[in-house]
Write a protein that holds these residues in place. Sequence first.
Motif, PDB file in Angstrom:
ATOM      1  N   ALA B 182      -6.037  57.277  63.167  1.00 41.32           N
ATOM      2  CA  ALA B 182      -5.296  56.677  62.059  1.00 41.32           C
ATOM      3  C   ALA B 182      -6.196  56.492  60.835  1.00 41.32           C
ATOM      4  O   ALA B 182      -5.804  56.760  59.701  1.00 41.32           O
ATOM      5  CB  ALA B 182      -4.710  55.333  62.485  1.00 41.32           C
ATOM      6  N   LEU B 183      -7.418  56.049  61.092  1.00 41.10           N
ATOM      7  CA  LEU B 183      -8.355  55.775  60.001  1.00 41.10           C
ATOM      8  C   LEU B 183      -8.792  57.057  59.282  1.00 41.10           C
ATOM      9  O   LEU B 183      -8.772  57.145  58.057  1.00 41.10           O
ATOM     10  CB  LEU B 183      -9.570  55.050  60.576  1.00 41.10           C
ATOM     11  CG  LEU B 183     -10.630  54.588  59.589  1.00 41.10           C
ATOM     12  CD1 LEU B 183     -10.056  53.485  58.732  1.00 41.10           C
ATOM     13  CD2 LEU B 183     -11.852  54.082  60.325  1.00 41.10           C
ATOM     14  N   MET B 186      -6.088  58.676  57.166  1.00 42.91           N
ATOM     15  CA  MET B 186      -5.876  57.942  55.916  1.00 42.91           C
ATOM     16  C   MET B 186      -7.023  58.235  54.946  1.00 42.91           C
ATOM     17  O   MET B 186      -6.821  58.478  53.765  1.00 42.91           O
ATOM     18  CB  MET B 186      -5.807  56.440  56.239  1.00 42.91           C
ATOM     19  CG  MET B 186      -5.395  55.557  55.102  1.00 42.91           C
ATOM     20  SD  MET B 186      -3.850  56.039  54.324  1.00 42.91           S
ATOM     21  CE  MET B 186      -2.637  55.366  55.426  1.00 42.91           C
ATOM     22  N   TYR B 264       2.681  61.060  59.883  1.00 41.20           N
ATOM     23  CA  TYR B 264       1.768  60.048  59.357  1.00 41.20           C
ATOM     24  C   TYR B 264       0.884  60.649  58.270  1.00 41.20           C
ATOM     25  O   TYR B 264       0.605  60.033  57.244  1.00 41.20           O
ATOM     26  CB  TYR B 264       0.919  59.501  60.499  1.00 41.20           C
ATOM     27  CG  TYR B 264      -0.164  58.540  60.074  1.00 41.20           C
ATOM     28  CD1 TYR B 264       0.138  57.264  59.637  1.00 41.20           C
ATOM     29  CD2 TYR B 264      -1.506  58.910  60.132  1.00 41.20           C
ATOM     30  CE1 TYR B 264      -0.856  56.381  59.267  1.00 41.20           C
ATOM     31  CE2 TYR B 264      -2.511  58.035  59.762  1.00 41.20           C
ATOM     32  CZ  TYR B 264      -2.176  56.770  59.332  1.00 41.20           C
ATOM     33  OH  TYR B 264      -3.176  55.901  58.961  1.00 41.20           O
ATOM     34  N   ALA B 268       0.247  59.517  54.380  1.00 40.95           N
ATOM     35  CA  ALA B 268      -1.067  59.334  53.760  1.00 40.95           C
ATOM     36  C   ALA B 268      -1.197  60.174  52.498  1.00 40.95           C
ATOM     37  O   ALA B 268      -1.683  59.703  51.465  1.00 40.95           O
ATOM     38  CB  ALA B 268      -2.167  59.697  54.760  1.00 40.95           C
ATOM     39  N   LEU B 293      -6.300  51.072  50.709  1.00 40.51           N
ATOM     40  CA  LEU B 293      -5.978  51.912  51.862  1.00 40.51           C
ATOM     41  C   LEU B 293      -6.955  51.740  53.002  1.00 40.51           C
ATOM     42  O   LEU B 293      -6.593  51.403  54.112  1.00 40.51           O
ATOM     43  CB  LEU B 293      -5.971  53.391  51.462  1.00 40.51           C
ATOM     44  CG  LEU B 293      -4.974  53.784  50.403  1.00 40.51           C
ATOM     45  CD1 LEU B 293      -5.080  55.266  50.136  1.00 40.51           C
ATOM     46  CD2 LEU B 293      -3.586  53.431  50.859  1.00 40.51           C
ATOM     47  N   THR B 297      -6.330  49.514  56.364  1.00 41.60           N
ATOM     48  CA  THR B 297      -6.110  50.322  57.555  1.00 41.60           C
ATOM     49  C   THR B 297      -7.072  49.902  58.666  1.00 41.60           C
ATOM     50  O   THR B 297      -6.714  49.827  59.825  1.00 41.60           O
ATOM     51  CB  THR B 297      -6.316  51.810  57.237  1.00 41.60           C
ATOM     52  OG1 THR B 297      -5.406  52.158  56.213  1.00 41.60           O
ATOM     53  CG2 THR B 297      -6.046  52.672  58.438  1.00 41.60           C
ATOM     54  N   SER B 301      -4.391  46.744  60.718  1.00 41.96           N
ATOM     55  CA  SER B 301      -3.524  47.594  61.527  1.00 41.96           C
ATOM     56  C   SER B 301      -3.531  47.173  62.986  1.00 41.96           C
ATOM     57  O   SER B 301      -2.830  47.744  63.802  1.00 41.96           O
ATOM     58  CB  SER B 301      -3.980  49.043  61.418  1.00 41.96           C
ATOM     59  OG  SER B 301      -5.258  49.170  61.989  1.00 41.96           O
ATOM     60  N   SER B 318       0.729  43.089  57.234  1.00 37.28           N
ATOM     61  CA  SER B 318       0.436  44.165  58.191  1.00 37.28           C
ATOM     62  C   SER B 318       1.662  45.039  58.434  1.00 37.28           C
ATOM     63  O   SER B 318       1.539  46.178  58.851  1.00 37.28           O
ATOM     64  CB  SER B 318      -0.073  43.575  59.505  1.00 37.28           C
ATOM     65  OG  SER B 318       1.000  43.126  60.281  1.00 37.28           O
ATOM     66  N   ILE B 321       1.633  48.282  56.497  1.00 35.45           N
ATOM     67  CA  ILE B 321       0.505  49.189  56.708  1.00 35.45           C
ATOM     68  C   ILE B 321       0.966  50.321  57.617  1.00 35.45           C
ATOM     69  O   ILE B 321       1.282  50.095  58.790  1.00 35.45           O
ATOM     70  CB  ILE B 321      -0.676  48.450  57.387  1.00 35.45           C
ATOM     71  CG1 ILE B 321      -1.005  47.161  56.673  1.00 35.45           C
ATOM     72  CG2 ILE B 321      -1.887  49.364  57.519  1.00 35.45           C
ATOM     73  CD1 ILE B 321      -1.804  47.279  55.437  1.00 35.45           C
ATOM     74  N   ALA B 323      -0.602  52.567  59.167  1.00 32.17           N
ATOM     75  CA  ALA B 323      -1.432  52.779  60.355  1.00 32.17           C
ATOM     76  C   ALA B 323      -0.966  51.926  61.521  1.00 32.17           C
ATOM     77  O   ALA B 323      -1.065  52.330  62.678  1.00 32.17           O
ATOM     78  CB  ALA B 323      -2.885  52.477  60.032  1.00 32.17           C
ATOM     79  N   LYS B 324      -0.434  50.746  61.228  1.00 32.81           N
ATOM     80  CA  LYS B 324       0.027  49.870  62.308  1.00 32.81           C
ATOM     81  C   LYS B 324       1.070  50.580  63.165  1.00 32.81           C
ATOM     82  O   LYS B 324       1.003  50.568  64.385  1.00 32.81           O
ATOM     83  CB  LYS B 324       0.612  48.593  61.703  1.00 32.81           C
ATOM     84  CG  LYS B 324       1.199  47.668  62.733  1.00 32.81           C
ATOM     85  CD  LYS B 324       1.990  46.546  62.124  1.00 32.81           C
ATOM     86  CE  LYS B 324       2.949  46.027  63.187  1.00 32.81           C
ATOM     87  NZ  LYS B 324       3.368  44.672  62.986  1.00 32.81           N
TER      88      LYS B 324
END
Lengths: 373, 370
Positions: B182-183, B186, B264, B268, B293, B297, B301, B318, B321, B323-324
């Motif tokens: 996820a990180l 992004m 996702y 982003a 961001l 994230t 998240s 949250s 977000i 990413a969550k």
Amino acid sequence: MQRLLYIIQKEFIQIFRNKAMLPMMTVVPIVQLIILSYAASNEVKDVRLAIVNEDHTASARLLIQKIEAADRFILVDFPASVAQGDEMLQTGEVDIVLTIPSQFEEHFYRDKKGNIQLLVNAINGQQASVGAAYLNIIIQSFNQELRSDLKMVSKGGLSPALINTPSSNWYNPDLNFKYFMAPGILGELVTILVMLLTAMNVVREREIGTIEQINVTPIKKWQFILGKLIPFLGIGLVLMTVGLTAAKLLFDIPMQGSLWIIFAYCVVNLSAVLGLGLFISNLSDTQQQALFTTFFFVIIFILMSGLFTPIESMPKWAQYLTIPNPIAHFVSVMRSVLLKGSNFWDVIYHFRVTVVLAVLFNTLAVLSYRKVE
Amino acid sequence: MIKIFIAFVRKELYHILRDPRTLAILFGMPVALVLIFGYTVTNEFKDASVAILNEANDELSYQLIEHLTASGNLKLVTTVNTTAELEQAFRANEVKMGIVIPAGFEDDFFGQRKADVQLIADATEPNYATTLTSYAQQMIATFQQNKNGSSGARPYLVSTETRMFYNPQLEGAYNFVPGTVALILMLICAMMTSLTIAKEKETGTMDLLLVSPLPPIIIILGKVTPYAVLSFIDAIIILFLGYYLFDVPVRGSLVLLLALVLLYLLVALALGVLISTKAPTQQVAMMTSMFTLLMPTMLLSGFLFPIASMPHLLQYISRIIPAKYFIQIEQAIMLKAAGWDAVAFPTLILFIMLIVLLTGAWRNFQVVYK
């Protein structure tokens, strides 16, 4: 000297003229500090719980009461069967399913052994084990209560020898996470901001072409480098002051030690970081390159700084890698001085290492700056 | 049109791939992150440094010290004589915990059948202090049981049987591999795109591109597609490393997982484009993406810190977000072997986010370039 002053003046004008960057450098980090200090807590609370009660006896009710009374848990539901509890775990509705099996009470009194089951969602291992541990503490005290009820009935023989282990938590008796996080985060934010700004600075001049104008002036290399360093050092110190004030006002973080040590260390640390930033800037052709190189370092620096996870828990080789990491030293100095009141001699190690880093990085920065291309 | 578009993407891709440093970071960063998370970022404690203040100096106290250090998790660093010396050791960061064995320990234990061993923890780091104290308490309890032997009647006991679902070994990797995907997505998609477009604006080449016969939408798409492709490859690298180095499985459908990685990734990219339509320079784009961001994230998240423990305001934040939701999806598919129905809700939210972001970016774009 005159020339140095001029270039510092020029940098400041440039910084203040950039309307978009000013709030970025001041407001945003402070907001960050506040949000992060609240968010970055490893505390485990509000664990969502489902209880499958197949026993329906007085003991089972007592246990449920005890769990309801504990503020770490949110009792979501009493599913009718273990299968239903399983499903709630699967959909993520609850974190833990506790089952009190039928005939729990009977087994306890007859066989001297009652069994309780915990099904835990363990994707996040740490949260799972801490949550289960809290629940176990409640179950143990429930057990004690049942036993002491029994003792009243039957006089026991000689009790076994006992070691009491009272514990005390120094420097942060309430185990307040903000005391722990805020100073570390502040150190981290100041370092990152300064490093990013300097890393993108010289290369920006090169990218938009203004470096040519500086190259035709009689300014010396070291004057140029110093002229770039001092304004950013100033910004870092201002940010540090504002951040400390905010942390004091908002979280009432303790300030046991001397602020002079904090600021003295801040100057040394920022000098090192600025040198590294400039070095990266000199080696980059575009701002994008500079940014990503810095980023690469910053992420590794943060994760291996002891800010979020303890350095002592890292493998030995990784602990050696934290020695050239300026953020690790900053975080450690901030926490020691502010929370424990460490004096200069207690943190002298960090000063020594950082001075070496500062000399090293700045030498590299001066050497790598090619005035004439 | 398609042909021109492909040519444009190819040109941009060459542009990125030509620079070895960017390339090294594009592929080095995910690998470095997985390795760091896997090998060094851990909340467990090993070799915790401990000071002992032994006021007893009797046989039993030596046995206790021997017992405590035998496990290898506690490392006896120093022996102190007073609490002031202990405090000094705390301030210099030499030790994390002090164990005080009081005078007459042995006599107390066998005589009065009760003895006090005090544990003093450096609680600047709260979780560490708690874990360390409860570990030492457990060690002392087993010592006491050994000493008492098997004498005494069997007590009435409530035992708990704990089963850890989805991650019985409590591997940290089960949590950080989805989080790292996820990180990284992004980071690369959103930050890289926001910077590339801002760069064109800063150097003035955007205007050149816009007066070219290519429609603006193709230009934007052409700029972002290479980053989408590269970050998709990154996601696969991370999943691959997670599987081979840290045994993180993909128990559910890999196809579904990759499809949602794509969704996702688009979110982003939309964020990156939105930021770049607003930011006049690369510096501003960089700071904006970094603070709006990257940090959220990482921190909001639920990847590093439990969302349930945050103040309510942050819990609400949250929810916006991306990413969550993406981490929820990943964990459901990878670890719980869940199917489509379990991820339908977070998928829907990501989809709505995508639409909203794209609309916003398109509006901004038209305001700026019309």
